[in-house]
Design a protein around this motif. Structure first.
Motif, PDB file in Angstrom:
ATOM      1  N   ALA A  45       0.834  -1.203   0.000  1.00  0.00           N
ATOM      2  CA  ALA A  45       0.000   0.000   0.000  1.00  0.00           C
ATOM      3  C   ALA A  45       0.870   1.255   0.000  1.00  0.00           C
ATOM      4  O   ALA A  45       0.636   2.181  -0.783  1.00  0.00           O
ATOM      5  N   PHE A  46       1.870   1.288   0.841  1.00  0.00           N
ATOM      6  CA  PHE A  46       2.757   2.448   0.879  1.00  0.00           C
ATOM      7  C   PHE A  46       3.634   2.518  -0.362  1.00  0.00           C
ATOM      8  O   PHE A  46       3.960   3.602  -0.831  1.00  0.00           O
ATOM      9  N   ARG A  47       4.008   1.379  -0.884  1.00  0.00           N
ATOM     10  CA  ARG A  47       4.850   1.365  -2.086  1.00  0.00           C
ATOM     11  C   ARG A  47       4.133   1.992  -3.277  1.00  0.00           C
ATOM     12  O   ARG A  47       4.731   2.706  -4.067  1.00  0.00           O
ATOM     13  N   HIS A  48       2.838   1.744  -3.390  1.00  0.00           N
ATOM     14  CA  HIS A  48       2.106   2.232  -4.550  1.00  0.00           C
ATOM     15  C   HIS A  48       1.526   3.625  -4.377  1.00  0.00           C
ATOM     16  O   HIS A  48       1.157   4.255  -5.359  1.00  0.00           O
ATOM     17  N   THR A  49       1.438   4.118  -3.160  1.00  0.00           N
ATOM     18  CA  THR A  49       0.821   5.436  -2.962  1.00  0.00           C
ATOM     19  C   THR A  49       1.806   6.537  -2.602  1.00  0.00           C
ATOM     20  O   THR A  49       1.430   7.703  -2.649  1.00  0.00           O
ATOM     21  N   ILE A  50       3.026   6.225  -2.266  1.00  0.00           N
ATOM     22  CA  ILE A  50       3.944   7.255  -1.780  1.00  0.00           C
ATOM     23  C   ILE A  50       4.295   8.269  -2.861  1.00  0.00           C
ATOM     24  O   ILE A  50       4.496   9.447  -2.569  1.00  0.00           O
ATOM     25  N   LEU A  51       4.358   7.868  -4.101  1.00  0.00           N
ATOM     26  CA  LEU A  51       4.683   8.825  -5.165  1.00  0.00           C
ATOM     27  C   LEU A  51       3.575   9.853  -5.366  1.00  0.00           C
ATOM     28  O   LEU A  51       3.834  10.950  -5.848  1.00  0.00           O
ATOM     29  N   LEU A  52       2.354   9.507  -5.000  1.00  0.00           N
ATOM     30  CA  LEU A  52       1.283  10.496  -5.055  1.00  0.00           C
ATOM     31  C   LEU A  52       1.514  11.617  -4.047  1.00  0.00           C
ATOM     32  O   LEU A  52       1.222  12.779  -4.307  1.00  0.00           O
ATOM     33  N   PHE A  53       2.050  11.261  -2.888  1.00  0.00           N
ATOM     34  CA  PHE A  53       2.321  12.265  -1.867  1.00  0.00           C
ATOM     35  C   PHE A  53       3.561  13.092  -2.191  1.00  0.00           C
ATOM     36  O   PHE A  53       3.670  14.230  -1.775  1.00  0.00           O
ATOM     37  N   CYS A  54       4.495  12.504  -2.915  1.00  0.00           N
ATOM     38  CA  CYS A  54       5.755  13.183  -3.244  1.00  0.00           C
ATOM     39  C   CYS A  54       5.766  13.633  -4.702  1.00  0.00           C
ATOM     40  O   CYS A  54       6.830  13.720  -5.310  1.00  0.00           O
ATOM     41  N   ARG A  55       4.626  13.905  -5.266  1.00  0.00           N
ATOM     42  CA  ARG A  55       4.538  14.278  -6.670  1.00  0.00           C
ATOM     43  C   ARG A  55       5.330  15.544  -6.982  1.00  0.00           C
ATOM     44  O   ARG A  55       5.912  15.668  -8.045  1.00  0.00           O
ATOM     45  N   ASP A  56       5.360  16.498  -6.069  1.00  0.00           N
ATOM     46  CA  ASP A  56       6.067  17.754  -6.318  1.00  0.00           C
ATOM     47  C   ASP A  56       7.585  17.600  -6.253  1.00  0.00           C
ATOM     48  O   ASP A  56       8.310  18.485  -6.683  1.00  0.00           O
ATOM     49  N   LEU A  57       8.057  16.506  -5.705  1.00  0.00           N
ATOM     50  CA  LEU A  57       9.502  16.279  -5.580  1.00  0.00           C
ATOM     51  C   LEU A  57      10.063  15.463  -6.738  1.00  0.00           C
ATOM     52  O   LEU A  57      11.161  14.932  -6.642  1.00  0.00           O
ATOM     53  N   GLU A  58       9.340  15.360  -7.815  1.00  0.00           N
ATOM     54  CA  GLU A  58       9.748  14.488  -8.915  1.00  0.00           C
ATOM     55  C   GLU A  58      11.110  14.869  -9.482  1.00  0.00           C
ATOM     56  O   GLU A  58      11.907  14.019  -9.836  1.00  0.00           O
ATOM     57  N   SER A 100      11.296   1.430  -0.771  1.00  0.00           N
ATOM     58  CA  SER A 100      11.429   0.650  -2.001  1.00  0.00           C
ATOM     59  C   SER A 100      10.866   1.360  -3.216  1.00  0.00           C
ATOM     60  O   SER A 100      11.172   0.980  -4.341  1.00  0.00           O
ATOM     61  N   ARG A 101      10.066   2.374  -3.020  1.00  0.00           N
ATOM     62  CA  ARG A 101       9.568   3.135  -4.163  1.00  0.00           C
ATOM     63  C   ARG A 101      10.383   4.406  -4.397  1.00  0.00           C
ATOM     64  O   ARG A 101      10.721   4.736  -5.528  1.00  0.00           O
ATOM     65  N   LEU A 102      10.729   5.127  -3.340  1.00  0.00           N
ATOM     66  CA  LEU A 102      11.371   6.430  -3.534  1.00  0.00           C
ATOM     67  C   LEU A 102      12.836   6.331  -3.943  1.00  0.00           C
ATOM     68  O   LEU A 102      13.297   7.084  -4.797  1.00  0.00           O
ATOM     69  N   PHE A 103      13.588   5.430  -3.336  1.00  0.00           N
ATOM     70  CA  PHE A 103      15.019   5.371  -3.625  1.00  0.00           C
ATOM     71  C   PHE A 103      15.301   4.951  -5.075  1.00  0.00           C
ATOM     72  O   PHE A 103      16.047   5.630  -5.778  1.00  0.00           O
ATOM     73  N   PRO A 104      14.693   3.865  -5.580  1.00  0.00           N
ATOM     74  CA  PRO A 104      14.923   3.533  -6.991  1.00  0.00           C
ATOM     75  C   PRO A 104      14.388   4.586  -7.955  1.00  0.00           C
ATOM     76  O   PRO A 104      14.961   4.810  -9.020  1.00  0.00           O
ATOM     77  N   THR A 105      13.295   5.234  -7.590  1.00  0.00           N
ATOM     78  CA  THR A 105      12.757   6.305  -8.433  1.00  0.00           C
ATOM     79  C   THR A 105      13.729   7.461  -8.511  1.00  0.00           C
ATOM     80  O   THR A 105      13.921   8.060  -9.573  1.00  0.00           O
ATOM     81  N   ALA A 106      14.371   7.785  -7.388  1.00  0.00           N
ATOM     82  CA  ALA A 106      15.356   8.874  -7.383  1.00  0.00           C
ATOM     83  C   ALA A 106      16.552   8.530  -8.267  1.00  0.00           C
ATOM     84  O   ALA A 106      17.061   9.390  -8.996  1.00  0.00           O
ATOM     85  N   ILE A 107      16.986   7.285  -8.239  1.00  0.00           N
ATOM     86  CA  ILE A 107      18.118   6.880  -9.070  1.00  0.00           C
ATOM     87  C   ILE A 107      17.755   6.962 -10.547  1.00  0.00           C
ATOM     88  O   ILE A 107      18.518   7.488 -11.363  1.00  0.00           O
TER      89      ILE A 107
END
Length: 120
Positions: A45-58, A100-107
């Motif tokens: 649940a957190f893996r799939h929704t965290i990018l919605l909360f951090c959308r401005d930090l893309e 697991s969602r934010l770190f690979p997305t940042a890379i």
């Protein structure tokens, strides 16, 4: 620079692989499958929704990476106390899912910005 890329690749792999190993061992030890699978469900649940909360930090990939790394460290640290109190397993699932969602997305975002010539 190559060593840093290898280190971030290893960290990314570990952040994605560890929850599967931990939660599979957790469900084997617990008799009730619902209680054992709850941290895994929270992880997803957190893996799939965290990018919605951090959308401005893309485009702020460094902040995404640090948030992911810190949440993973805190989540796995709290998971060590899951044997004493089951709520720590749930908190561990939340931290691991965020990491697991934010770190690979940042890379991958850093690689995209370099490819597009927006980052030196």
């Amino acid at each position: 620079m190559k060593k840093l890329e290898k280190l971030t690749g290893v960290c990314s792999l570990l952040l994605n692989l560890m929850p599967f190993l931990l939660y599979i061992s957790l469900t084997k030890e617990q008799s009730d499958i619902f209680v054992g699978a709850l941290p895994f469900a929270i992880f997803y649940a957190f893996r799939h929704t965290i990018l919605l909360f951090c959308r401005d930090l893309e485009y702020d990939y460094q902040r995404l990476a640090w948030i992911g790394l810190y949440s993973g460290i805190i989540g796995y640290f709290l998971g060590m106390f899951g044997g004493f109190q089951p709520i720590f397993w749930d908190l561990s699932g939340a931290g691991a899912g965020i990491a697991s969602r934010l770190f690979p997305t940042a890379i991958s975002q850093r690689r995209r910005l370099i490819k597009q010539g927006l980052l030196p």
